[in-house]
Scaffold this motif. Sequence first.
Motif, PDB file in Angstrom:
ATOM      1  N   SER A 192      11.878   0.983  -1.327  1.00 51.13           N
ATOM      2  CA  SER A 192      10.548   0.392  -1.175  1.00 51.13           C
ATOM      3  C   SER A 192       9.655   1.253  -0.304  1.00 51.13           C
ATOM      4  O   SER A 192       8.474   1.444  -0.590  1.00 51.13           O
ATOM      5  N   VAL A 193      10.227   1.773   0.772  1.00 47.60           N
ATOM      6  CA  VAL A 193       9.449   2.655   1.652  1.00 47.60           C
ATOM      7  C   VAL A 193       9.060   3.930   0.916  1.00 47.60           C
ATOM      8  O   VAL A 193       7.945   4.447   1.057  1.00 47.60           O
ATOM      9  N   ALA A 194       9.983   4.441   0.087  1.00 42.86           N
ATOM     10  CA  ALA A 194       9.686   5.657  -0.669  1.00 42.86           C
ATOM     11  C   ALA A 194       8.560   5.430  -1.677  1.00 42.86           C
ATOM     12  O   ALA A 194       7.818   6.366  -2.004  1.00 42.86           O
ATOM     13  N   LEU A 195       8.412   4.193  -2.133  1.00 43.56           N
ATOM     14  CA  LEU A 195       7.330   3.866  -3.058  1.00 43.56           C
ATOM     15  C   LEU A 195       6.004   3.619  -2.347  1.00 43.56           C
ATOM     16  O   LEU A 195       4.995   3.348  -2.993  1.00 43.56           O
ATOM     17  N   GLY A 196       6.006   3.699  -1.016  1.00 44.86           N
ATOM     18  CA  GLY A 196       4.778   3.538  -0.252  1.00 44.86           C
ATOM     19  C   GLY A 196       4.514   2.135   0.234  1.00 44.86           C
ATOM     20  O   GLY A 196       3.398   1.846   0.689  1.00 44.86           O
ATOM     21  N   MET A 197       5.488   1.256   0.149  1.00 42.72           N
ATOM     22  CA  MET A 197       5.294  -0.113   0.627  1.00 42.72           C
ATOM     23  C   MET A 197       5.339  -0.160   2.143  1.00 42.72           C
ATOM     24  O   MET A 197       6.079   0.602   2.782  1.00 42.72           O
ATOM     25  N   SER A 198       4.547  -1.060   2.698  1.00 41.68           N
ATOM     26  CA  SER A 198       4.589  -1.291   4.137  1.00 41.68           C
ATOM     27  C   SER A 198       5.806  -2.142   4.475  1.00 41.68           C
ATOM     28  O   SER A 198       6.528  -2.625   3.591  1.00 41.68           O
ATOM     29  N   TRP A 199       6.045  -2.351   5.806  1.00 44.16           N
ATOM     30  CA  TRP A 199       7.199  -3.170   6.208  1.00 44.16           C
ATOM     31  C   TRP A 199       7.040  -4.589   5.706  1.00 44.16           C
ATOM     32  O   TRP A 199       8.008  -5.198   5.231  1.00 44.16           O
ATOM     33  N   ARG A 200       5.827  -5.138   5.768  1.00 42.18           N
ATOM     34  CA  ARG A 200       5.595  -6.502   5.303  1.00 42.18           C
ATOM     35  C   ARG A 200       5.829  -6.604   3.805  1.00 42.18           C
ATOM     36  O   ARG A 200       6.459  -7.549   3.328  1.00 42.18           O
ATOM     37  N   GLN A 201       5.332  -5.630   3.051  1.00 44.23           N
ATOM     38  CA  GLN A 201       5.541  -5.651   1.610  1.00 44.23           C
ATOM     39  C   GLN A 201       7.021  -5.490   1.266  1.00 44.23           C
ATOM     40  O   GLN A 201       7.522  -6.118   0.323  1.00 44.23           O
ATOM     41  N   THR A 202       7.717  -4.670   2.012  1.00 42.85           N
ATOM     42  CA  THR A 202       9.147  -4.481   1.771  1.00 42.85           C
ATOM     43  C   THR A 202       9.918  -5.776   1.990  1.00 42.85           C
ATOM     44  O   THR A 202      10.802  -6.137   1.204  1.00 42.85           O
ATOM     45  N   MET A 203       9.572  -6.487   3.057  1.00 39.87           N
ATOM     46  CA  MET A 203      10.274  -7.730   3.356  1.00 39.87           C
ATOM     47  C   MET A 203       9.938  -8.818   2.342  1.00 39.87           C
ATOM     48  O   MET A 203      10.823  -9.541   1.873  1.00 39.87           O
ATOM     49  N   THR A 204       8.652  -8.950   1.982  1.00 38.52           N
ATOM     50  CA  THR A 204       8.235 -10.061   1.118  1.00 38.52           C
ATOM     51  C   THR A 204       8.528  -9.807  -0.352  1.00 38.52           C
ATOM     52  O   THR A 204       8.761 -10.759  -1.107  1.00 38.52           O
ATOM     53  N   ARG A 205       8.518  -8.535  -0.784  1.00 33.30           N
ATOM     54  CA  ARG A 205       8.687  -8.244  -2.207  1.00 33.30           C
ATOM     55  C   ARG A 205      10.093  -7.753  -2.569  1.00 33.30           C
ATOM     56  O   ARG A 205      10.488  -7.872  -3.731  1.00 33.30           O
ATOM     57  N   THR A 206      10.820  -7.231  -1.601  1.00 37.78           N
ATOM     58  CA  THR A 206      12.116  -6.643  -1.920  1.00 37.78           C
ATOM     59  C   THR A 206      13.263  -7.341  -1.209  1.00 37.78           C
ATOM     60  O   THR A 206      14.203  -7.822  -1.851  1.00 37.78           O
ATOM     61  N   VAL A 207      13.184  -7.422   0.124  1.00 35.50           N
ATOM     62  CA  VAL A 207      14.334  -7.899   0.898  1.00 35.50           C
ATOM     63  C   VAL A 207      14.480  -9.420   0.795  1.00 35.50           C
ATOM     64  O   VAL A 207      15.547  -9.924   0.414  1.00 35.50           O
ATOM     65  N   LEU A 208      13.427 -10.154   1.136  1.00 35.81           N
ATOM     66  CA  LEU A 208      13.540 -11.612   1.172  1.00 35.81           C
ATOM     67  C   LEU A 208      13.852 -12.243  -0.193  1.00 35.81           C
ATOM     68  O   LEU A 208      14.677 -13.159  -0.266  1.00 35.81           O
ATOM     69  N   PRO A 209      13.203 -11.801  -1.309  1.00 37.60           N
ATOM     70  CA  PRO A 209      13.582 -12.404  -2.596  1.00 37.60           C
ATOM     71  C   PRO A 209      15.066 -12.256  -2.917  1.00 37.60           C
ATOM     72  O   PRO A 209      15.668 -13.156  -3.507  1.00 37.60           O
TER      73      PRO A 209
END
Length: 318
Positions: A192-209
Amino acid sequence: MTTPSTGPIGLDPNEPAPIKAVPLRHPGQWIAAAIVLVLVGLFLWGAATNKAYGWDTYAKYLFDTRILSGVGYTLALTILAMIIAIVLGVLLAIMRLSPNPVLRSVAWVYLWIFRGTPVYVQLVFWGLFPSIYKRIDLGIPFVVQFAHFDIQAWNAAFLFAVIGLGLNEAAYMAEIVRAGVSSVGEGQSEASVALGMSWRQTMTRTVLPQAMRVIIPPTGNELISMLKTTSLVAAVPFSLELYGRARDISGVNFQPIPLLVVASTWYLIITSILMVGQFYLERYYSKGASRQMTARQLKAMAAAQNAPAMTEGGEDAR
């Protein structure tokens, strides 16, 4: 039509004869089911004919306004306490996963205290809170105080019950959230970070789901457990919830058994509704994680297996 050498016309003589599968019988299962049904029937018959249950009293108070009011207070206690528990539990989980040793230590001490002491004892302390802290001053210590609160003047048993239940449950929710976040591979966050997502986007779109698949089942269990734990708020003391109402009524008519059955019935009704909601919530967050293939996936796999194998030059390998 058949021939002596080849058998039925249209069948390959080299293929073995089809197997006639006979389902395995399980007579023990039928016997066990019959025994269970007989025992359940005997219990229901005995309960229906036993005057000690007081079914007329049960029917009278099942929808009594005081009982329904107790159901409302029980739901309010459960929902508000779980909101506090989830919010504080997420914060504590983040502190537990933080590289900061101070935050990790504070979270560990909180979990050690609230998981290491019984919830009933904690509720007793919250009931004695106005006696321990008669007055609370807000301001600069030893210099000036901006506000004063006379705790003994408060009639806030409901508030203290919610706080007591929420703070206790937060310790368990913190471990549930931490386990859920830890179950997601680090490669997901790195991608997610490599795709340019922020920490909030990483948590809400990748980790938490993905973590929700692990978080939802134990959280549902904790919600149901919280519903039943509200019967302990008499230690605060607060007696307007379901069990407290049933206990007060039985103290007047001296029929505790039918009132206990009334309270148990409402607990079972609410628990059943929560279990149904948990089932659909788990199914929603488990999309893509099931090992059972869909019809489209099965068709694609069958087409791939039936496709002729090709050589490197593009010709049929057969």
